[in-house]
Design an enzyme around this catalytic site. Structure first.
Site, PDB file in Angstrom:
ATOM      1  N   SER A 197     -29.457  62.771  72.400  1.00 47.01           N
ATOM      2  CA  SER A 197     -30.860  62.902  73.020  1.00 47.01           C
ATOM      3  C   SER A 197     -30.879  61.376  73.480  1.00 47.01           C
ATOM      4  O   SER A 197     -30.521  60.271  73.092  1.00 47.01           O
ATOM      5  CB  SER A 197     -31.555  62.729  71.662  1.00 47.01           C
ATOM      6  OG  SER A 197     -33.065  62.690  72.113  1.00 47.01           O
ATOM      7  N   GLY A 198     -31.679  61.239  74.585  1.00 44.88           N
ATOM      8  CA  GLY A 198     -31.691  60.107  75.580  1.00 44.88           C
ATOM      9  C   GLY A 198     -32.883  58.836  74.925  1.00 44.88           C
ATOM     10  O   GLY A 198     -32.613  57.755  74.911  1.00 44.88           O
ATOM     11  N   CYS A 317     -40.105  63.315  62.895  1.00 47.29           N
ATOM     12  CA  CYS A 317     -40.494  64.885  62.912  1.00 47.29           C
ATOM     13  C   CYS A 317     -41.261  65.421  61.911  1.00 47.29           C
ATOM     14  O   CYS A 317     -41.691  66.529  62.120  1.00 47.29           O
ATOM     15  CB  CYS A 317     -39.241  65.476  63.212  1.00 47.29           C
ATOM     16  SG  CYS A 317     -37.945  64.305  64.344  1.00 47.29           S
TER      17      CYS A 317
HETATM   18  N1  PLP Z   1     -31.312  65.608  65.389  1.00 52.86           N
HETATM   19  C1  PLP Z   1     -31.646  64.212  64.682  1.00 52.86           C
HETATM   20  C2  PLP Z   1     -30.693  63.649  63.770  1.00 52.86           C
HETATM   21  C3  PLP Z   1     -32.998  63.589  65.292  1.00 52.86           C
HETATM   22  O1  PLP Z   1     -33.091  62.356  64.537  1.00 52.86           O
HETATM   23  C4  PLP Z   1     -33.620  64.142  66.192  1.00 52.86           C
HETATM   24  C5  PLP Z   1     -35.177  63.249  66.280  1.00 52.86           C
HETATM   25  O2  PLP Z   1     -35.636  62.526  65.677  1.00 52.86           O
HETATM   26  C6  PLP Z   1     -33.311  65.353  66.544  1.00 52.86           C
HETATM   27  C7  PLP Z   1     -32.443  66.070  66.420  1.00 52.86           C
HETATM   28  C8  PLP Z   1     -34.305  65.983  67.780  1.00 52.86           C
HETATM   29  O3  PLP Z   1     -34.305  65.213  68.975  1.00 52.86           O
HETATM   30  P1  PLP Z   1     -35.173  65.553  70.148  1.00 52.86           P
HETATM   31  O4  PLP Z   1     -36.430  64.488  69.844  1.00 52.86           O
HETATM   32  O5  PLP Z   1     -34.500  64.941  71.421  1.00 52.86           O
HETATM   33  O6  PLP Z   1     -35.474  66.637  70.474  1.00 52.86           O
END
Ligand code: PLP
Length: 369
Positions: A197-198, A317
């Site tokens: 992820s950027g 999240c």
């Molecule tokens: N996977 C992990 C381990 C993460 O920490 C996150 C975001 O916090 C994601 C996936 C999701 O990434 P994105 O925000 O780019 O959708």
């Protein structure tokens, strides 16, 4: 402001901001257009793919495969898992994963379970050698193994190159997917499918990538104009891609500096009472999770915020919702309620960590009064 929440997101670096603006200004063409503006955009995308590929490979021989750009790692994880597992339907098989995955993997695996796949979720707290435990769980029926390189809540890491090597030795047909969002540019990586992820590496939000190893064929989950070899339809956001490219090239994170800062923070925390450390030696040094016993996470978070200090009570999240992740990592429920996550970037300093600890001390005194 003292920003210590870099596992949630990072501030876009100057190189990224400049690349985004310059691209919007002068290379805004649609990469599918046949004229010069289109081919200029296509070149920017190709260059960025080379940058991400070589950054994923680290110092060792380049990973052999391709990159597709996505809207972020949530999409990369969904594309990897749904795209790969289409191939196995309607024949159910076994999936090996962990109990500490991000919801974008965890919820997709629940979908597979509903479809008849058997999903095995291992918890790090149950194993001394977690990488070995994941390998041991793979057998001749394992269609897929999905594991995160580095956990977003405590920084717990697995040995990804070893995992990949040993799983392939055991069952070459098992597809290995690595959610490398927190591990990208920090730990060695390998895999058949790797998500990044950027916005975790000082690029903008809304841009991510999926590495697909040569020989792996996934089915697209996004159907449309057939961009990116048909694997991810939709006009490519060339400006965000240019920013991602620039941020990866400019990335400054340095394990030795993070380790120094972590040691400093642990020393300062040791001066306080009733602190439990949830990020041990098996964690990357840029994520430090600890519990301030007797002060609930939200109270601490808002108290720190009063002084412009930004940390997290867990993953952004999960928005304050209790996740089972800390429990699966061996943190008690009581300690999980008081957990604070500090996540560093290259700009953080020991003085900022001193200010954090000073404010934690004052908050403890206020709450206990
Ligand atoms: N996977 C992990 C381990 C993460 O920490 C996150 C975001 O916090 C994601 C996936 C999701 O990434 P994105 O925000 O780019 O959708």
């Amino acid at each position: 402001m003292i920003y210590l929440d870099n596992a949630a997101t990072t501030k876009p670096c100057e190189e990224c901001r400049r690349a985004v603006c310059d691209t919007m200004e002068s290379a805004f063409g649609n990469a599918s257009s046949l004229h010069k503006l289109g081919t200029d955009s296509l070149q920017i995308i190709s260059r960025a793919k080379r940058t991400i590929l070589s950054a994923l490979s680290g110092a060792k021989t380049p990973l052999d495969g391709m990159i597709i750009f996505t809207s972020g790692a949530t999409e990369s994880n969904n594309t990897a898992l749904l795209g790969a597992m289409h191939r196995f339907r309607p024949h159910a098989g076994k999936i090996v994963s962990t109990a500490i995955e991000h919801p974008s993997v965890a919820k997709t695996l629940i979908r597979f379970e509903e479809d008849g796949f058997e999903v095995l979720r291992l918890a790090p707290k149950d194993f001394e050698d977690f990488t070995g435990a994941l390998v041991n769980a793979v057998d001749e029926n394992t269609a897929l193994l999905s594991a995160m390189a580095v956990n977003n809540e405590t920084g717990f890491k697995i040995d990804v190159p070893r995992l990949y090597r040993e799983v392939k030795r055991k069952n070459p047909k098992t597809i290995v997917h690595i959610d490398a969002v927190q591990g990208f540019l920090k730990v060695p990586l390998d895999g058949d499918l790797i998500s990044v992820s950027g916005h975790k590496v000082h690029a903008s939000k809304g841009i991510g990538a999926l590495f697909i190893k040569k020989g792996q064929n996934i089915l697209p989950i996004m159907l449309g104009g057939g961009q990116q070899g048909g694997l991810r339809s939709g006009t490519e956001p060339v400006e965000l891609i240019a920013g991602f490219d620039a941020a990866v090239k400019a990335y400054q994170g340095d394990t030795a500096k993070f380790a120094e800062l972590k040691a400093h923070l642990l020393d300062r925390l040791a001066e306080l009472e009733n602190i439990g450390i949830n990020s041990g030696a098996d964690c990357v040094p840029n994520i430090i999770n600890f519990s301030v016993r007797g002060v609930r996470s939200e109270i601490m978070l808002h108290s720190l915020e009063e002084d412009g200090i930004y940390v997290s009570s867990g993953s952004a999240c999960s928005k304050g919702k209790k996740s089972g992740v800390l429990g699966a990592l061996g943190v008690s429920d009581k300690d999980a309620d008081c957990a604070v996550r500090v996540s560093l970037c290259a700009d953080n300093t020991a003085e900022e960590l001193d200010a954090l600890c000073e404010k934690i001390k004052r908050t403890i005194e206020r709450v206990r009064r």
